[in-house]
Scaffold this motif. Sequence first.
Motif, PDB file in Angstrom:
ATOM      1  N   ASP A 250       9.876  -3.965  12.577  1.00 41.19           N
ATOM      2  CA  ASP A 250      10.386  -4.230  11.226  1.00 41.19           C
ATOM      3  C   ASP A 250      10.217  -5.687  10.814  1.00 41.19           C
ATOM      4  OD1 ASP A 250      11.096  -1.617  10.966  1.00 41.19           O
ATOM      5  OD2 ASP A 250      13.231  -1.907  11.331  1.00 41.19           O
ATOM      6  N   SER A 251      10.354  -6.618  11.764  1.00 45.59           N
ATOM      7  CA  SER A 251      10.306  -8.037  11.405  1.00 45.59           C
ATOM      8  C   SER A 251       8.924  -8.484  10.939  1.00 45.59           C
ATOM      9  CB  SER A 251      10.754  -8.898  12.588  1.00 45.59           C
ATOM     10  OG  SER A 251       9.832  -8.816  13.654  1.00 45.59           O
ATOM     11  N   THR A 252       7.877  -7.774  11.362  1.00 39.85           N
ATOM     12  CA  THR A 252       6.512  -8.139  10.960  1.00 39.85           C
ATOM     13  C   THR A 252       5.850  -7.097  10.064  1.00 39.85           C
ATOM     14  OG1 THR A 252       5.490  -7.094  12.896  1.00 39.85           O
ATOM     15  CG2 THR A 252       6.207  -9.385  13.130  1.00 39.85           C
ATOM     16  N   GLY A 253       6.368  -5.866  10.077  1.00 34.48           N
ATOM     17  CA  GLY A 253       5.736  -4.784   9.331  1.00 34.48           C
ATOM     18  C   GLY A 253       4.668  -4.058  10.114  1.00 34.48           C
ATOM     19  N   GLU A 254       4.490  -4.392  11.379  1.00 34.10           N
ATOM     20  CA  GLU A 254       3.472  -3.709  12.190  1.00 34.10           C
ATOM     21  C   GLU A 254       3.842  -2.241  12.365  1.00 34.10           C
ATOM     22  OE1 GLU A 254       1.381  -3.940  16.606  1.00 34.10           O
ATOM     23  OE2 GLU A 254       2.872  -5.447  16.014  1.00 34.10           O
ATOM     24  N   TRP A 280      -6.961   5.851  17.152  1.00 36.33           N
ATOM     25  CA  TRP A 280      -5.896   4.859  17.072  1.00 36.33           C
ATOM     26  C   TRP A 280      -5.862   4.293  15.661  1.00 36.33           C
ATOM     27  CZ3 TRP A 280      -5.908  -0.680  16.603  1.00 36.33           C
ATOM     28  CH2 TRP A 280      -4.631  -1.251  16.778  1.00 36.33           C
ATOM     29  N   LYS A 281      -4.714   4.442  15.014  1.00 37.34           N
ATOM     30  CA  LYS A 281      -4.541   3.923  13.660  1.00 37.34           C
ATOM     31  C   LYS A 281      -3.793   2.612  13.743  1.00 37.34           C
ATOM     32  CE  LYS A 281      -3.174   5.227   8.969  1.00 37.34           C
ATOM     33  NZ  LYS A 281      -2.555   6.262   8.117  1.00 37.34           N
ATOM     34  N   GLY A 282      -4.535   1.524  13.598  1.00 35.53           N
ATOM     35  CA  GLY A 282      -3.957   0.195  13.654  1.00 35.53           C
ATOM     36  C   GLY A 282      -3.681  -0.352  12.268  1.00 35.53           C
ATOM     37  N   ASP A 283      -3.324  -1.626  12.221  1.00 34.69           N
ATOM     38  CA  ASP A 283      -3.083  -2.268  10.929  1.00 34.69           C
ATOM     39  C   ASP A 283      -3.632  -3.685  10.973  1.00 34.69           C
ATOM     40  OD1 ASP A 283      -1.059  -3.905  12.206  1.00 34.69           O
ATOM     41  OD2 ASP A 283       0.273  -2.191  12.060  1.00 34.69           O
ATOM     42  N   VAL A 284      -3.613  -4.345   9.842  1.00 35.29           N
ATOM     43  CA  VAL A 284      -4.234  -5.670   9.744  1.00 35.29           C
ATOM     44  C   VAL A 284      -3.495  -6.694  10.602  1.00 35.29           C
ATOM     45  CG1 VAL A 284      -5.193  -5.222   7.465  1.00 35.29           C
ATOM     46  CG2 VAL A 284      -2.905  -6.205   7.655  1.00 35.29           C
ATOM     47  N   LEU A 285      -2.223  -6.469  10.925  1.00 37.11           N
ATOM     48  CA  LEU A 285      -1.487  -7.395  11.773  1.00 37.11           C
ATOM     49  C   LEU A 285      -2.017  -7.387  13.194  1.00 37.11           C
ATOM     50  CD1 LEU A 285       2.110  -6.634  10.469  1.00 37.11           C
ATOM     51  CD2 LEU A 285       0.864  -8.772  10.153  1.00 37.11           C
ATOM     52  N   THR A 286      -2.380  -6.205  13.693  1.00 37.74           N
ATOM     53  CA  THR A 286      -2.963  -6.126  15.027  1.00 37.74           C
ATOM     54  C   THR A 286      -4.339  -6.761  15.054  1.00 37.74           C
ATOM     55  OG1 THR A 286      -1.752  -4.047  15.322  1.00 37.74           O
ATOM     56  CG2 THR A 286      -3.436  -4.574  16.945  1.00 37.74           C
ATOM     57  N   GLY A 287      -5.128  -6.551  14.005  1.00 38.71           N
ATOM     58  CA  GLY A 287      -6.403  -7.247  13.859  1.00 38.71           C
ATOM     59  C   GLY A 287      -7.496  -6.795  14.789  1.00 38.71           C
ATOM     60  N   TYR A 288      -7.488  -5.530  15.206  1.00 39.33           N
ATOM     61  CA  TYR A 288      -8.514  -5.038  16.129  1.00 39.33           C
ATOM     62  C   TYR A 288      -9.755  -4.593  15.354  1.00 39.33           C
ATOM     63  CZ  TYR A 288     -10.816  -2.188  19.679  1.00 39.33           C
ATOM     64  OH  TYR A 288     -11.734  -1.648  20.551  1.00 39.33           O
ATOM     65  N   ALA A 289     -10.891  -5.237  15.608  1.00 35.35           N
ATOM     66  CA  ALA A 289     -12.166  -4.877  14.972  1.00 35.35           C
ATOM     67  C   ALA A 289     -13.296  -5.414  15.843  1.00 35.35           C
ATOM     68  CB  ALA A 289     -12.258  -5.434  13.562  1.00 35.35           C
ATOM     69  N   PRO A 290     -13.683  -4.697  16.912  1.00 31.54           N
ATOM     70  CA  PRO A 290     -14.713  -5.190  17.831  1.00 31.54           C
ATOM     71  C   PRO A 290     -16.128  -5.024  17.259  1.00 31.54           C
ATOM     72  CG  PRO A 290     -14.031  -3.002  18.480  1.00 31.54           C
ATOM     73  CD  PRO A 290     -13.173  -3.377  17.307  1.00 31.54           C
ATOM     74  N   PRO A 296      -9.932  -4.657   7.557  1.00 29.42           N
ATOM     75  CA  PRO A 296      -9.689  -4.459   6.120  1.00 29.42           C
ATOM     76  C   PRO A 296      -8.679  -5.457   5.565  1.00 29.42           C
ATOM     77  CG  PRO A 296      -9.719  -2.357   7.276  1.00 29.42           C
ATOM     78  CD  PRO A 296      -9.749  -3.417   8.322  1.00 29.42           C
ATOM     79  N   ALA A 297      -8.699  -5.634   4.270  1.00 36.94           N
ATOM     80  CA  ALA A 297      -7.863  -6.660   3.632  1.00 36.94           C
ATOM     81  C   ALA A 297      -6.373  -6.351   3.757  1.00 36.94           C
ATOM     82  CB  ALA A 297      -8.242  -6.797   2.165  1.00 36.94           C
ATOM     83  N   ALA A 298      -6.001  -5.083   3.793  1.00 37.74           N
ATOM     84  CA  ALA A 298      -4.582  -4.733   3.841  1.00 37.74           C
ATOM     85  C   ALA A 298      -4.424  -3.326   4.403  1.00 37.74           C
ATOM     86  CB  ALA A 298      -3.966  -4.806   2.440  1.00 37.74           C
ATOM     87  N   GLY A 299      -3.191  -3.005   4.794  1.00 40.01           N
ATOM     88  CA  GLY A 299      -2.864  -1.638   5.186  1.00 40.01           C
ATOM     89  C   GLY A 299      -3.284  -1.281   6.592  1.00 40.01           C
ATOM     90  N   SER A 300      -3.339   0.015   6.856  1.00 40.38           N
ATOM     91  CA  SER A 300      -3.721   0.556   8.152  1.00 40.38           C
ATOM     92  C   SER A 300      -5.112   1.158   8.091  1.00 40.38           C
ATOM     93  CB  SER A 300      -2.716   1.631   8.585  1.00 40.38           C
ATOM     94  OG  SER A 300      -1.416   1.107   8.709  1.00 40.38           O
ATOM     95  N   TYR A 301      -5.749   1.303   9.247  1.00 39.59           N
ATOM     96  CA  TYR A 301      -7.103   1.860   9.288  1.00 39.59           C
ATOM     97  C   TYR A 301      -7.327   2.532  10.640  1.00 39.59           C
ATOM     98  CZ  TYR A 301      -8.079  -2.506  11.787  1.00 39.59           C
ATOM     99  OH  TYR A 301      -8.050  -3.549  12.676  1.00 39.59           O
ATOM    100  N   SER A 302      -8.194   3.522  10.675  1.00 39.48           N
ATOM    101  CA  SER A 302      -8.417   4.324  11.865  1.00 39.48           C
ATOM    102  C   SER A 302      -9.596   3.799  12.677  1.00 39.48           C
ATOM    103  CB  SER A 302      -8.683   5.782  11.488  1.00 39.48           C
ATOM    104  OG  SER A 302      -7.509   6.402  10.984  1.00 39.48           O
TER     105      SER A 302
END
Length: 347
Positions: A250-254, A280-290, A296-302
């Motif tokens: 909750d403190s970060t929105g992850e 795995w559905k991550g979000d921009v806070l995790t920042g996983y993109a190998p 992506p600019a915002a939100g979650s992505y698969s």
Amino acid sequence: DCNLGDAWTLSGALHGDCPPCVDVGGWLSFGYHSEGNDLFNSRPDEIALHQAWLYAEKVATCENPFGFRADIMYGIDADDTQAFGNPNGSWDFDNGFDYGSYGWAMPQLYGEVALNDTWSVKAGHFYTLIGYEVVTAPDNFFYSHAMTMYNSEPFTHTGVLATGSISDSLTVYGGWTLGWDTGFDQLNDGSSFLGGFSYSVTDNVAFTYISTAGNFGWRGDDAYSHSIVIDTTVTDNFNWVVQSDLVRVDSTGEDNVGLNQYFLYTVTDCLGLGARVEWWKGDVLTGYAPHGGVVPAAGSYSNYAATFGANVRPHANLVVRPEVRIDWSPAADYDESYFGVDAIVTF
């Protein structure tokens, strides 16, 4: 015609036929992968020492109620094995013992007390209960790691954990930790619950639920995570595992969630075949993109991955794990197929 015999062990060499008071052992793990995916395997196109591991252990029992475990390792996996949830320079994290990509880590150091036939308590620095895959190379089927394991799970904790073998089919866990990935220190007031249960639904189906909740320290506050693992023995040779992880902070929105399936087939004691399919559905806070992907600019992505591999055992002390892996994400714009192989020598 597979007859591996008994593996050579360091404890056996030291103690002979006498049962050891303290079990000592370890392994060497060397690997090569043609592409890096930022999931432990981050040095492509070279043969590297992943883990040179040594441990000493005394199991706590009713007859000998006091036990302990200590692990130390060296290799390129050290960066991901250290207590990086600590303040810099604390325990084994960023303390001047790293040399380029290689370094040292001490992922476990704890004492344990067996209270009776049912309950035991450990206190110190220890591996997490969360998830299906683990840091220790010999305990995984695949050379590479799942996205959920790396992005949605802690690796270690410091705290106190009680384990209760309530019956032959039910084991429960409960304890307190200093958050995620800590080593005898606390970051950002980390303080969280760790616990859950493992239940044998039938002789062939095991269900495990483990959660953490509270302040995860470096990962954020007002947080909750869980891992659910359903392990099914379909036949004597075929094992099917379904795992799902969820993390919300909750403190970060992850907010991320994953689903993995493992299909493992034992041909002989010398050969095993396996496949792992991941979402795995991550979000921009995790920042996983190998593989040169773009978050992506915002939100979650698969993110998706499929891995096909084998375990080849030419000797009781040696396993070779070749694999082909495909990673892709339309949202992060990456798509890569690559090859990896490692060899593990145990002692």
